[in-house]
Motif scaffolding. Structure first.
Motif, short mmCIF file in Angstrom:
data_model
loop_
_atom_site.label_atom_id
_atom_site.label_comp_id
_atom_site.label_asym_id
_atom_site.label_seq_id
_atom_site.Cartn_x
_atom_site.Cartn_y
_atom_site.Cartn_z
N LEU A 25 2.36 -2.40 14.89
CA LEU A 25 0.93 -2.19 14.68
C LEU A 25 0.21 -3.25 15.50
N THR A 33 -0.76 -1.16 5.99
CA THR A 33 -1.62 -0.02 6.30
C THR A 33 -2.31 0.63 5.10
N PRO A 93 4.83 3.87 13.40
CA PRO A 93 5.09 3.69 11.97
C PRO A 93 6.40 2.96 11.68
N GLU A 94 6.28 1.99 10.79
CA GLU A 94 7.38 1.15 10.32
C GLU A 94 7.99 0.27 11.41
N TRP A 109 5.44 -1.81 6.02
CA TRP A 109 4.44 -0.95 6.67
C TRP A 109 3.34 -0.56 5.68
N ASN A 125 9.66 0.33 5.47
CA ASN A 125 8.59 1.20 4.97
C ASN A 125 7.70 0.49 3.95
#
Length: 145
Positions: free
Chosen positions: A74, A22, A70-71, A18, A15
């Motif tokens: 990407l 982002t 997410p996490e 991430w 996290n």
């Protein structure tokens, strides 16, 4: 055509990695390895536009968010900009893999023309190292390392 590949271990949970990938303010910090003042514009939704803007407002690269988990993942696909001329596209992919206490970040960019890949190699290494530094610092601040 060439693909740039970089992998590194980060002492932070997924996290935090991430978040560095982002959060616009943090992106500006690691994207400065390519060009000072570089920023991103996107809604962070799959299929939606993504544009990298230079400090003077000109477009460095534009395309779409090709994948977002997410996490975990990407991926941007660019269809215009400095290294996507003549109708060619290329992708930047960030894969985040949790490995116990550590997180592995795998970054690929391509396909790129050989001269573009050579020009991007150094800045890409600097950007990836900055992502690592920012994620590890953030993990310490948030008390998870």
């Amino acid at each position: 055509m060439t693909t740039l590949k970089h992998t590194l271990e980060i002492d932070a949970p997924p996290n935090e990695v991430w978040r560095v990938l982002t959060t616009p303010e943090l992106i500006r910090e690691w994207a400065a390895a390519y060009n000072d003042g570089l920023s991103i514009r996107t809604s962070w939704r799959e299929g939606e536009p993504v544009t990298w803007k230079e400090a003077d407002g000109s477009t460095r690269a534009a395309g779409a968010v090709a994948a977002i988990q997410p996490e975990r993942l990407l991926k941007f696909e660019y269809t215009e900009g400095v290294v996507a001329p003549e109708g060619r596209s290329f992708c930047d992919t960030f894969e985040i893999i949790e490995q116990g206490r550590m997180t592995r970040l795998e970054f690929t960019s391509g396909p790129l023309r050989a001269n573009d890949a050579k020009a991007l190699e150094g800045p890409t290494e600097d950007a990836i190292r900055e992502i690592k530094s920012l994620a590890e610092e953030s993990a310490q601040i948030h008390g998870v390392r």
